[in-house]
Design a protein around this motif. Structure first.
Motif, PDB file in Angstrom:
ATOM      1  N   SER A  26      39.449 -39.756  -8.861  1.00 45.96           N
ATOM      2  CA  SER A  26      40.257 -38.575  -9.160  1.00 45.96           C
ATOM      3  C   SER A  26      41.566 -38.598  -8.375  1.00 45.96           C
ATOM      4  O   SER A  26      42.641 -38.301  -8.921  1.00 45.96           O
ATOM      5  N   HIS A  27      41.497 -38.969  -7.123  1.00 44.11           N
ATOM      6  CA  HIS A  27      42.692 -39.052  -6.275  1.00 44.11           C
ATOM      7  C   HIS A  27      43.680 -40.075  -6.836  1.00 44.11           C
ATOM      8  O   HIS A  27      44.880 -39.793  -6.950  1.00 44.11           O
ATOM      9  N   TYR A  28      43.189 -41.261  -7.165  1.00 43.46           N
ATOM     10  CA  TYR A  28      44.054 -42.306  -7.729  1.00 43.46           C
ATOM     11  C   TYR A  28      44.722 -41.817  -9.009  1.00 43.46           C
ATOM     12  O   TYR A  28      45.903 -42.087  -9.246  1.00 43.46           O
ATOM     13  N   THR A  35      45.461 -44.676 -14.831  1.00 44.55           N
ATOM     14  CA  THR A  35      45.710 -43.766 -15.943  1.00 44.55           C
ATOM     15  C   THR A  35      44.474 -43.638 -16.816  1.00 44.55           C
ATOM     16  O   THR A  35      43.971 -44.640 -17.332  1.00 44.55           O
ATOM     17  N   PRO A  36      43.978 -42.426 -17.004  1.00 48.60           N
ATOM     18  CA  PRO A  36      42.824 -42.254 -17.882  1.00 48.60           C
ATOM     19  C   PRO A  36      43.209 -42.541 -19.338  1.00 48.60           C
ATOM     20  O   PRO A  36      44.348 -42.307 -19.748  1.00 48.60           O
ATOM     21  N   ALA A  37      42.258 -43.028 -20.098  1.00 51.90           N
ATOM     22  CA  ALA A  37      42.478 -43.269 -21.521  1.00 51.90           C
ATOM     23  C   ALA A  37      42.526 -41.947 -22.277  1.00 51.90           C
ATOM     24  O   ALA A  37      43.184 -41.834 -23.309  1.00 51.90           O
ATOM     25  N   ILE A  39      42.003 -37.397 -21.553  1.00 52.58           N
ATOM     26  CA  ILE A  39      41.635 -36.232 -20.756  1.00 52.58           C
ATOM     27  C   ILE A  39      41.043 -35.231 -21.734  1.00 52.58           C
ATOM     28  O   ILE A  39      41.688 -34.851 -22.717  1.00 52.58           O
ATOM     29  N   THR A  40      39.812 -34.827 -21.493  1.00 49.05           N
ATOM     30  CA  THR A  40      39.117 -33.921 -22.403  1.00 49.05           C
ATOM     31  C   THR A  40      39.762 -32.536 -22.360  1.00 49.05           C
ATOM     32  O   THR A  40      40.481 -32.222 -21.414  1.00 49.05           O
ATOM     33  N   PRO A  41      39.484 -31.694 -23.364  1.00 48.42           N
ATOM     34  CA  PRO A  41      40.005 -30.324 -23.327  1.00 48.42           C
ATOM     35  C   PRO A  41      39.589 -29.579 -22.053  1.00 48.42           C
ATOM     36  O   PRO A  41      40.309 -28.697 -21.584  1.00 48.42           O
ATOM     37  N   GLY A  42      38.462 -29.954 -21.470  1.00 45.68           N
ATOM     38  CA  GLY A  42      38.002 -29.343 -20.224  1.00 45.68           C
ATOM     39  C   GLY A  42      38.618 -29.953 -18.976  1.00 45.68           C
ATOM     40  O   GLY A  42      38.305 -29.560 -17.861  1.00 45.68           O
ATOM     41  N   GLY A  43      39.494 -30.941 -19.153  1.00 43.81           N
ATOM     42  CA  GLY A  43      40.193 -31.552 -18.027  1.00 43.81           C
ATOM     43  C   GLY A  43      39.490 -32.726 -17.386  1.00 43.81           C
ATOM     44  O   GLY A  43      39.903 -33.202 -16.337  1.00 43.81           O
ATOM     45  N   GLN A  44      38.418 -33.213 -18.008  1.00 41.56           N
ATOM     46  CA  GLN A  44      37.704 -34.364 -17.444  1.00 41.56           C
ATOM     47  C   GLN A  44      38.349 -35.661 -17.933  1.00 41.56           C
ATOM     48  O   GLN A  44      38.789 -35.754 -19.072  1.00 41.56           O
ATOM     49  N   TYR A  45      38.386 -36.644 -17.044  1.00 43.26           N
ATOM     50  CA  TYR A  45      38.960 -37.940 -17.373  1.00 43.26           C
ATOM     51  C   TYR A  45      37.925 -38.821 -18.062  1.00 43.26           C
ATOM     52  O   TYR A  45      36.754 -38.807 -17.705  1.00 43.26           O
ATOM     53  N   ARG A  46      38.399 -39.617 -18.994  1.00 38.43           N
ATOM     54  CA  ARG A  46      37.603 -40.671 -19.613  1.00 38.43           C
ATOM     55  C   ARG A  46      38.405 -41.952 -19.464  1.00 38.43           C
ATOM     56  O   ARG A  46      39.627 -41.975 -19.621  1.00 38.43           O
ATOM     57  N   TRP A  47      37.697 -43.014 -19.179  1.00 41.42           N
ATOM     58  CA  TRP A  47      38.334 -44.278 -18.784  1.00 41.42           C
ATOM     59  C   TRP A  47      37.867 -45.442 -19.642  1.00 41.42           C
ATOM     60  O   TRP A  47      36.753 -45.447 -20.136  1.00 41.42           O
ATOM     61  N   ARG A  48      38.716 -46.451 -19.717  1.00 43.40           N
ATOM     62  CA  ARG A  48      38.327 -47.769 -20.229  1.00 43.40           C
ATOM     63  C   ARG A  48      38.312 -48.681 -18.999  1.00 43.40           C
ATOM     64  O   ARG A  48      39.342 -48.899 -18.359  1.00 43.40           O
ATOM     65  N   TYR A  49      37.137 -49.170 -18.672  1.00 45.77           N
ATOM     66  CA  TYR A  49      36.931 -49.931 -17.437  1.00 45.77           C
ATOM     67  C   TYR A  49      37.937 -51.073 -17.286  1.00 45.77           C
ATOM     68  O   TYR A  49      38.566 -51.218 -16.232  1.00 45.77           O
TER      69      TYR A  49
END
Length: 68
Positions: A26-28, A35-37, A39-49
């Motif tokens: 989260s800090h990074y 950079t997250p792939a 960001i959900t409507p709720g503000g959660q990050y989703r990533w591609r490893y």
């Protein structure tokens, strides 16, 4: 970067794969270092490893050159 069909994973899953704390991920992200792939409507990050690994390698390389 990877193709858009690679699976999206949560910050917790990414942290586990990288051996880091979720707060570090989260800090990074907040610092713009990775950079997250998505960001959900709720503000959660989703990533591609693979994308994150590539970003972290580039960041490490940049830091290495700055210290030479």
């Amino acid at each position: 970067m990877t193709d858009d069909d690679s699976p999206l994973i949560s910050s917790t899953e990414l942290a586990k794969k990288l051996g880091l704390a979720r707060r570090t991920i989260s800090h990074y992200a907040k610092q713009g270092q990775i950079t997250p792939a998505l960001i959900t409507p709720g503000g959660q990050y989703r990533w591609r490893y693979d994308d994150v690994v590539a970003e972290m390698r580039a960041l490490a390389e940049k830091r290495r050159h700055e210290h030479e």
